[in-house]
Design a protein around this motif. Structure first.
Motif, PDB file in Angstrom:
ATOM      1  N   PRO A  25       0.790  -1.298  -0.119  1.00  0.00           N
ATOM      2  CA  PRO A  25       0.002  -0.152   0.069  1.00  0.00           C
ATOM      3  C   PRO A  25       0.857   1.335   0.033  1.00  0.00           C
ATOM      4  CG  PRO A  25      -0.967  -1.588   1.277  1.00  0.00           C
ATOM      5  CD  PRO A  25       0.358  -2.094   0.925  1.00  0.00           C
ATOM      6  N   ALA A  26       2.055   1.257   0.668  1.00  0.00           N
ATOM      7  CA  ALA A  26       2.702   2.520   0.674  1.00  0.00           C
ATOM      8  C   ALA A  26       3.449   2.645  -0.651  1.00  0.00           C
ATOM      9  CB  ALA A  26       3.954   2.209   1.529  1.00  0.00           C
ATOM     10  N   ASP A  27       3.639   1.659  -1.300  1.00  0.00           N
ATOM     11  CA  ASP A  27       4.169   2.013  -2.706  1.00  0.00           C
ATOM     12  C   ASP A  27       3.342   2.149  -3.930  1.00  0.00           C
ATOM     13  OD1 ASP A  27       6.688   1.561  -1.635  1.00  0.00           O
ATOM     14  OD2 ASP A  27       6.859  -0.537  -2.099  1.00  0.00           O
ATOM     15  N   THR A  28       2.019   1.842  -3.650  1.00  0.00           N
ATOM     16  CA  THR A  28       0.920   1.841  -4.464  1.00  0.00           C
ATOM     17  C   THR A  28       0.906   3.093  -5.115  1.00  0.00           C
ATOM     18  OG1 THR A  28      -0.362   0.042  -3.666  1.00  0.00           O
ATOM     19  CG2 THR A  28      -1.481   1.449  -5.146  1.00  0.00           C
ATOM     20  N   PRO A  29       0.914   4.382  -4.617  1.00  0.00           N
ATOM     21  CA  PRO A  29       1.036   5.583  -5.153  1.00  0.00           C
ATOM     22  C   PRO A  29       1.907   6.096  -6.256  1.00  0.00           C
ATOM     23  CG  PRO A  29       0.247   5.834  -2.850  1.00  0.00           C
ATOM     24  CD  PRO A  29       0.797   4.750  -3.020  1.00  0.00           C
ATOM     25  N   LYS A  30       3.059   5.498  -5.665  1.00  0.00           N
ATOM     26  CA  LYS A  30       4.229   5.802  -6.708  1.00  0.00           C
ATOM     27  C   LYS A  30       4.067   5.046  -7.977  1.00  0.00           C
ATOM     28  CE  LYS A  30       9.209   5.773  -7.417  1.00  0.00           C
ATOM     29  NZ  LYS A  30       9.122   5.445  -8.702  1.00  0.00           N
ATOM     30  N   VAL A  31       3.591   3.898  -7.854  1.00  0.00           N
ATOM     31  CA  VAL A  31       3.487   3.050  -8.902  1.00  0.00           C
ATOM     32  C   VAL A  31       2.351   3.372 -10.096  1.00  0.00           C
ATOM     33  CG1 VAL A  31       2.804   0.418  -9.853  1.00  0.00           C
ATOM     34  CG2 VAL A  31       4.128   0.716  -7.792  1.00  0.00           C
ATOM     35  N   LEU A  32       1.344   4.004  -9.314  1.00  0.00           N
ATOM     36  CA  LEU A  32       0.161   4.567 -10.291  1.00  0.00           C
ATOM     37  C   LEU A  32       0.463   5.668 -10.791  1.00  0.00           C
ATOM     38  CD1 LEU A  32      -2.628   4.191  -7.575  1.00  0.00           C
ATOM     39  CD2 LEU A  32      -2.551   2.836  -9.909  1.00  0.00           C
ATOM     40  N   HIS A  33       1.399   6.661 -10.297  1.00  0.00           N
ATOM     41  CA  HIS A  33       1.785   7.902 -10.973  1.00  0.00           C
ATOM     42  C   HIS A  33       2.988   7.772 -12.051  1.00  0.00           C
ATOM     43  CE1 HIS A  33      -0.546  10.665  -8.701  1.00  0.00           C
ATOM     44  NE2 HIS A  33      -0.210  10.226  -7.627  1.00  0.00           N
ATOM     45  N   ASP A  34       3.639   6.467 -11.912  1.00  0.00           N
ATOM     46  CA  ASP A  34       4.543   6.267 -12.740  1.00  0.00           C
ATOM     47  C   ASP A  34       4.008   5.512 -13.966  1.00  0.00           C
ATOM     48  OD1 ASP A  34       6.634   6.903 -11.518  1.00  0.00           O
ATOM     49  OD2 ASP A  34       7.199   4.918 -10.760  1.00  0.00           O
ATOM     50  N   LEU A  35       2.825   4.829 -13.821  1.00  0.00           N
ATOM     51  CA  LEU A  35       2.011   4.310 -14.775  1.00  0.00           C
ATOM     52  C   LEU A  35       1.292   5.410 -15.772  1.00  0.00           C
ATOM     53  CD1 LEU A  35       0.293   1.540 -13.107  1.00  0.00           C
ATOM     54  CD2 LEU A  35       1.807   1.227 -15.119  1.00  0.00           C
ATOM     55  N   VAL A  36       0.864   6.581 -14.966  1.00  0.00           N
ATOM     56  CA  VAL A  36       0.086   7.302 -15.982  1.00  0.00           C
ATOM     57  C   VAL A  36       1.012   8.427 -16.523  1.00  0.00           C
ATOM     58  CG1 VAL A  36      -2.095   7.207 -14.681  1.00  0.00           C
ATOM     59  CG2 VAL A  36      -0.443   8.946 -13.986  1.00  0.00           C
TER      60      VAL A  36
END
Length: 469
Positions: A25-36
């Protein structure tokens, strides 16, 4: 835009690979922003559980979206994409919708019908919303999926399917061990029992049926959701001892604490197999956990006692060749499917599959209609602008018309335009649900030279309609 899902799960990857692919959960925001931030991904949701890591996306192009998402998963795992590709699956548009609906209903879980996935999907969608990367397309999809999941769990007994599989497996194992059904051959009078008034002797007392696994030693290999349920089931079935082995000792300790048991390491398996009556495996490992030679080596120390393996893993944990060893029985998922054929669990699974198929068709119809709606609104806005301009010029040329006369002229012009647009706009909405329906909207845009950009005020009402449905 293309709707995509790219991922790996317990069917395509080993437990160790799934652990490397896991997104906290802590890493999810960064992964999401990297994707978009990638060239082709506009919206994204990351679903990461112990049995899967999947990325759902609205992408500008199919091939570009698949490449961007695959590269992101490769970076998460720290594995070159060429080595990872064999473990990845890709679903596009209709298949992506069907996959998510099946996932949220528990049809794609290792333990069929488990309801925990519903909350996990909800959490993944909420994380995407919080990160600001779930737009109208994925919002409509995930809200529909959550509604389908709720229907599946409220309208069928799919929740009990996984529990039924484990329970039937334990019953078959007990029967193979010769424990199930052992009871006194004839009724026995309890000490001090009262006699009947006819003086015919003591009243018979119904035998007390022994628990199916009374006195049995059970070895559990795997401490995930299936292993935990198996521990609970064998305890209720009267197992005298439960031993738990798992790749992650902490998880084995949690299961032992919850259901009572002793934790051992995987290196202790040869000794524990020698001591066990029933071995239940559910690891999800890519290869065999127990092979033929290991079981053959354990048999001399068993004193001829029967040994039963219950393999609940997919792919299987136990070497099928152990069936050929004396005194050894193997029950796998295929045998359980045969045992459950025609039972309530099979009925519920089929009912959920039918529900998913109907909901997928309905969602795709709404999605196609939603794509056409902005074109229809833009066409009517274009027509309204033309009418407004022409009426303004006409009013300037005919300043002597009174208000009543002007209302008649304006009304007549607007009615003519509305009637001319009615048939094509209604028809294009009807045709949107057919294969290639988007092409009709494209034709309208070309014929009337409509703008490609869709203003928010045009698309928002249609998204709201989809989300409420």
């Amino acid at each position: 835009m293309s709707l995509l899902v790219v991922g790996l799960n317990h069917r395509t990857a080993s437990t160790s690979l799934l652990e490397r692919a896991s997104v906290s959960p802590a890493d999810t925001p960064k992964v999401l922003h990297d994707l978009v931030a990638a060239a082709h991904v506009a919206e994204a949701v990351v679903l990461s559980t112990c049995n899967r890591t999947e990325i759902y996306a609205e992408a500008e192009t199919f091939h570009g979206g698949v490449a961007d998402i695959s590269d992101q998963i490769s970076r998460i795992c720290g594995i070159d994409l060429a080595d990872l590709a064999a473990h990845l699956y890709v679903h596009h548009d209709a298949r992506a919708v069907g996959h998510l609906f099946s996932v949220v209903c528990g049809l794609d879980s290792m333990l069929v019908g488990e309801s925990q996935i519903l909350g996990q999907v909800r959490g993944a969608f909420r994380a995407s919303q919080d990160a600001g990367v779930a737009g109208g397309g994925l919002s409509a999809l995930f809200q529909a999926a959550l509604r389908v999941g709720k229907r599946a769990h409220s309208e069928t007994s799919i929740d009990a399917a996984g529990a039924s599989i484990v329970a039937v497996g334990v019953q078959l194992a007990a029967a193979s061990l010769g424990i199930l059904g052992e009871a006194p051959a004839a009724p026995v009078a309890a000490p001090g029992a009262a006699t009947s008034g006819l003086g015919t002797g003591p009243e018979p007392v119904a035998p007390v049926e022994a628990p199916p696994l009374a006195g049995a030693r059970v070895l559990l290999v795997g401490a995930g959701a299936v292993g935990s349920l198996a521990a609970q089931t064998v305890r209720r079935a009267g197992a005298a001892e439960v031993v738990i082995a798992n790749r992650t000792p902490a998880r084995a300790a949690r299961v032992a604490e919850m259901h009572g048991g002793r934790v051992v390491g995987l290196t202790d398996l040869p000794h524990e197999i020698t001591m066990a009556d029933l071995v239940i495996t559910s690891t999800g490992a890519a290869g065999l956990v127990v092979d033929h030679d290991a079981v053959a080596a354990a048999l001399p120390g068993r004193g001829g006692r029967p040994l039963v393996f219950l393999d609940l893993a997919l792919p299987h944990d136990i070497d099928p060749a152990v069936r050929d060893l004396p005194g050894v029985s193997l029950i796998d998922l295929e045998a359980l499917r045969v045992a459950l054929d025609g039972a309530q669990v099979a009925h519920d699974v089929e009912a959920v599959r039918s529900l998913v198929a109907a909901e997928v068709a309905s969602f795709l119809d709404r999605r196609r209609a939603g794509r056409v709606a902005p074109t229809v609104v833009a066409l009517r806005a274009h027509a309204d602008a033309v009418v407004h301009g022409e009426l303004a010029r006409l009013r300037a040329r005919m300043p002597d018309l009174d208000d009543r006369e002007w209302d008649l002229v304006e009304g007549a012009v607007r009615r003519v335009v509305d009637k001319l647009l009615h048939a094509p706009t209604v028809r294009v909405q009807q045709l949107a649900g057919a294969p290639g329906g988007d092409s009709y909207a494209e034709a309208l845009r070309e014929l009337f030279d409509l703008p490609r950009e869709v203003p928010a005020v045009v698309s928002a009402p249609d998204l709201d309609l989809v989300e409420r449905s």
